[in-house]
Design an enzyme around this catalytic site. Structure first.
Site, PDB file in Angstrom:
ATOM      1  N   LYS A 197       2.188  10.883   7.820  1.00 50.99           N
ATOM      2  CA  LYS A 197       1.675  10.426   9.127  1.00 50.99           C
ATOM      3  C   LYS A 197       2.311  11.154  10.310  1.00 50.99           C
ATOM      4  CE  LYS A 197      -0.325   6.435   7.267  1.00 50.99           C
ATOM      5  NZ  LYS A 197      -1.597   5.806   7.430  1.00 50.99           N
TER       6      LYS A 197
ATOM      7  N   ASP B  63       9.307   4.361   0.550  1.00 57.24           N
ATOM      8  CA  ASP B  63       8.085   4.899   1.131  1.00 57.24           C
ATOM      9  C   ASP B  63       8.184   4.697   2.639  1.00 57.24           C
ATOM     10  OD1 ASP B  63       5.599   5.432   2.152  1.00 57.24           O
ATOM     11  OD2 ASP B  63       4.478   4.265   0.682  1.00 57.24           O
TER      12      ASP B  63
ATOM     13  N   TYR C 140       0.852  -1.185   0.000  1.00 54.31           N
ATOM     14  CA  TYR C 140       0.000   0.000   0.000  1.00 54.31           C
ATOM     15  C   TYR C 140       0.888   1.235   0.000  1.00 54.31           C
ATOM     16  CZ  TYR C 140      -3.691   3.282   1.171  1.00 54.31           C
ATOM     17  OH  TYR C 140      -4.586   4.327   1.138  1.00 54.31           O
TER      18      TYR C 140
HETATM   19  C1  LIG Z   1       3.069   3.061   3.340  1.00 53.13           C
HETATM   20  C2  LIG Z   1       2.058   4.127   3.041  1.00 53.13           C
HETATM   21  N1  LIG Z   1       2.313   5.008   2.069  1.00 53.13           N
HETATM   22  C3  LIG Z   1       1.452   5.997   1.776  1.00 53.13           C
HETATM   23  C4  LIG Z   1       0.272   6.129   2.468  1.00 53.13           C
HETATM   24  C5  LIG Z   1      -0.696   7.235   2.115  1.00 53.13           C
HETATM   25  O1  LIG Z   1      -0.752   8.178   3.126  1.00 53.13           O
HETATM   26  P1  LIG Z   1      -2.058   9.117   3.303  1.00 53.13           P
HETATM   27  O2  LIG Z   1      -3.147   8.263   3.827  1.00 53.13           O
HETATM   28  O3  LIG Z   1      -1.603  10.194   4.231  1.00 53.13           O
HETATM   29  O4  LIG Z   1      -2.372   9.639   1.935  1.00 53.13           O
HETATM   30  C6  LIG Z   1      -0.030   5.245   3.496  1.00 53.13           C
HETATM   31  C7  LIG Z   1      -1.292   5.364   4.270  1.00 53.13           C
HETATM   32  O5  LIG Z   1      -1.691   4.530   5.036  1.00 53.13           O
HETATM   33  C8  LIG Z   1       0.870   4.192   3.772  1.00 53.13           C
HETATM   34  O6  LIG Z   1       0.590   3.282   4.723  1.00 53.13           O
END
Ligand SMILES: Cc1ncc(COP(=O)(O)O)c(C=O)c1O
Length: 450
Positions: free
Chosen positions: A279, A252, A150
């Site tokens: 986050k 990421d 994700y």
């Molecule tokens: C690993 C990862 N990357 C990107 C995101 C996307 O972040 P946002 O929900 O702030 O758009 C998330 C969200 O849970 C995530 O877990």
């Protein structure tokens, strides 16, 4: 307006009543599917520290922390004071703020790979901008990402987020599976999918597309893959491959930045070209950031003769998120991280003890202040091993309901916990006892999942 609205205006409505209204105006009644719950989600009244209270009056311990975003729990007094001061001065302007620069400096000082940084408003936006930066720098269109990982909701990043045995294809060359109906074929054609922690297959897939790849996108502890750590050999092999083939490696760390002072990357002997953050760096407010090599990030510089990646955002680097984030991350220093990770490990040990006492086939994966339970006796090492069938998901939902309603515990719906610094041994003891009760309660069903 709902005709009953004026009658019920002056008394407290139940969650069920609010949801009834929500369904009329919001698809499914929710703006984020992770909140969706049958028959209705519970609405919050207030929260403090690691406790939440819903409008029906029930208090729960929060081990979800807004999907891993709250590193100091709710309403931390230092963050609260700082943002109240900022709000009095304004919340967003068409001008730069010094807070942005101070915060950028603070974050860049945390990891050697963070040479230049830009702020955005979410993790999705951070990953999207990171990918576009990689494309602008290399002049190539494709990205590679792990099956099941994700990375937010950018078209390209969400390919093969939830593939199933019926469409995931041969493990030697996994299919690029669309998440949203209507995803253009061109998106799927430009995303390569590799099996996480499988060096041989991943390198073979990358080799076939080396000339077209802008970046390999990697989460070092991918939650939806199974929250297992990336093997050092696997991460090193991809890193070496990208060096040989002039492809960027993009981490990421939207979730994993909490793992160490400089993010999970500090635990690997690797300096990525780019990193996406989000986050926890918002201190409870919406945020994202992408950071990396100065020469790569130059594609964003409007003072260059040729601007390769024009990039903007109305609320990017807004002073409220900057202020809250700066205070939150100042407090999330090396000592706080060590303390938090040690307590989380203690919780894992206590839950492992509960698994042993109840004699149930459950395993745990995770890193730093995060862990996830799996309904199998041996911890999964890949997405396909961690894959949850419909039956597994049903049982997990029953278990989450048991924890929520009977033990007053909030967790992430993958059976994961993301700790915050305000959780103490007392809450850990309550959690492990709740798990023991749950394992005993569900033992006969769990035993069928060996
Ligand atoms: C690993 C990862 N990357 C990107 C995101 C996307 O972040 P946002 O929900 O702030 O758009 C998330 C969200 O849970 C995530 O877990």
């Amino acid at each position: 307006m709902d005709p009953n609205h004026s009658n019920i205006k002056n008394r407290k409505r139940t969650s069920e009543e609010i949801y009834h209204q929500a369904c009329k105006i919001i698809p499914g009644g929710v703006s984020r599917n992770t909140i969706f719950h049958k028959p209705y989600p519970h609405y919050i009244s207030h929260a403090s520290g690691c406790y939440t209270t819903d409008i029906d009056g029930t208090q729960r311990i929060d081990f979800a922390n807004n999907m891993a975003a709250l590193i100091h729990g709710h309403t931390h007094p230092e963050i609260e004071n700082a943002i109240i001061n900022q709000i009095k001065k304004g919340t967003a302007y068409s001008m730069a703020t010094e807070t942005e620069v101070l915060y950028a400096q603070q974050l860049c000082d945390r990891a050697p790979s963070f040479e230049k940084i830009r702020f955005v408003n979410s993790g999705t936006e951070a990953v999207m901008a990171m990918i576009k930066t990689a494309r602008a720098f290399t002049g190539r269109p494709k990205i590679a990402k792990a099956e099941g990982a994700y990375h937010g909701t950018y078209d390209f990043a969400e390919v093969s987020q939830t593939p199933k045995p019926t469409n995931w294809g041969n493990i030697d060359s996994p299919n690029s599976v669309a998440l949203a109906t209507g995803t253009p074929q061109a998106v799927l054609d430009n995303v390569l999918i590799f099996p996480y922690n499988d060096i041989e297959r991943t390198l073979a897939i990358l080799d076939k597309n080396a000339n077209e790849l802008a970046c390999v996108l990697i989460d070092l502890v991918p939650h939806r893959v199974g929250l297992m750590k990336g093997d050092h050999e696997f991460i090193n092999a991809i890193y070496e491959w990208t060096r040989k083939n002039d492809v960027l490696i993009a981490f990421d760390e939207v979730v994993t930045f909490r793992v160490n002072y400089g993010g999970a990357q500090q635990n690997y002997n690797i300096k990525p070209d780019l990193t996406a953050l989000g986050k926890i760096i918002g201190g409870g407010f919406p945020i994202g950031a992408f950071t990396g090599r100065a020469d790569v990030m130059k594609v964003l510089d409007p003072s260059e003769n040729k601007l390769l990646f024009p990039h903007s955002g109305t609320f990017s680097a807004n002073p409220v998120s900057m202020t809250a984030g700066r205070i939150a991350m100042e407090m999330f220093n090396k000592e706080a991280i060590l303390k938090l990770n040690t307590l989380t490990q203690k919780a894992i040990n206590q839950i492992r003890e509960a698994i042993k006492i109840a004699d149930v086939p459950v395993s745990i994966t995770g890193a730093g202040s995060m862990f996830r339970l799996h309904l199998k006796s041996v911890a999964p090492t890949s997405f396909r091993e961690a894959y949850q069938t419909k039956e597994t998901k049903l049982l997990i939902n029953e278990m989450l309901d048991y924890l929520f309603f009977k033990e007053n515990i909030m967790m992430i719906n993958t059976l994961a916990c993301m700790f915050s610094t305000v959780i103490k041994q007392k809450e850990v003891d309550i959690l492990s006892q709740a798990f023991l009760n749950m394992f005993k309660q569900f033992k006969s069903q769990l035993d069928t999942f060996q």
